[in-house]
Design an enzyme around this catalytic site. Sequence first.
Site, PDB file in Angstrom:
ATOM      1  CB  ALA A  43       8.785   4.310   4.351  1.00 31.32           C
ATOM      2  N   GLY A  62       7.211   8.751   0.636  1.00 28.17           N
ATOM      3  CA  GLY A  62       6.115   9.588   1.099  1.00 28.17           C
ATOM      4  C   GLY A  62       5.536   9.061   2.398  1.00 28.17           C
ATOM      5  CD  GLN A 104      -0.544   6.756   4.238  1.00 29.34           C
ATOM      6  OE1 GLN A 104      -0.575   5.534   4.288  1.00 29.34           O
ATOM      7  NE2 GLN A 104      -0.760   7.514   5.314  1.00 29.34           N
ATOM      8  CB  SER A 105       6.604   5.231   1.578  1.00 29.38           C
ATOM      9  OG  SER A 105       7.535   4.255   1.170  1.00 29.38           O
ATOM     10  CG  ASN A 106       2.787   0.395   0.111  1.00 32.07           C
ATOM     11  OD1 ASN A 106       1.940   0.412   0.992  1.00 32.07           O
ATOM     12  ND2 ASN A 106       2.501   0.693  -1.152  1.00 32.07           N
TER      13      ASN A 106
END
Length: 339
Positions: free
Chosen positions: A77, A71, A73-75
């Site tokens: 990524a 997403g 807000q993916s940590n």
Amino acid sequence: MPEKCALAVWPTPMEPAPRLAEAIGLRAGDLWIKRDDLTGLGGGGNKVRKLEWLVADALRHGADTLVTSGGPQSNHARLTAAAAARVGLDAVLVMPAPAGSPSVSGKSAAAKSVAGKPVAGNLLLDALLGARIAWVEEASGPAELTDAARRTCAALRERGARPYLVPFGGSSALGARGYLEAGAEILAQQPDVRHVVTALGSGATMAGLVAALGPGRVLGVDVGALPDPGRTAAAMAGDLTGRAQPVEALRIRADQVGEAYAVLYQPVLDAITAVAAAEGVLLDPVYTGRAAAGLIAAVRDGDIRPGERTVLVHTGGLPGLFGHAEASVRAGRLLRTQD
């Protein structure tokens, strides 16, 4: 080439949390926090442990681009982008298009809806780290995003690039080796640990801990990222140990998900506030906040009792707090003014 790529300095700190312990019903010496938010790279977090193994594999295969999904807000990524920058690779992050983004000639115009406008949290850091975003329309979950990431890899190959697909959340038996090592660190720092509490998202963190510590000592708090995270974690733990791991043996709490993965649940906000007020440690509203809420619930219902040495794994994710609009609004209501 080494089995893994050094991306951080280990071990991470193990800090006492006596005031929080007493506030939630434990003894002062019972509770410790494993600070895997302090891994350094790209804002820190647990995904660095997994990426050390996955990036090394990418380099062995001659990759020039890391591709992963998550997403906005993916940590994971964000840390994949940071790892790529550290070792000189490109990064492409496959993400669901913002709701309501128009389509132009069959291609998502999500990038245009974001470009030039304020971004926050992990997405801001993705930009600073030089990642490229591949926006995907109608991607409703991890499976659809993974399919889109595979298509992105195919398109990159057609252009002459050498992409390496990093699995969703960095979660695979290879990535889980990072938390097999973390389990050994925890045992060295707390030999008599009885409970290790962690967020359960894409599964590899819990899988590695279970492989290192056994299923009886690890409590995974489901965050709602996958429909059946326990089965995923059990399969990876089995791959790591070479022995089948029955999912029924895992300790999993599913009572902190609330309405949905990305929706702030009131007990989670309460837990974030309690940890911050007692220890000055900040948690995010999706992963570590749910882990702390699960810890508090486990003490309340007697699953964790006074006198039992307990470790809360802080898996990072703080940048996500600043990109979570609902958390910003609701936490803002907690501000107090001096008379």
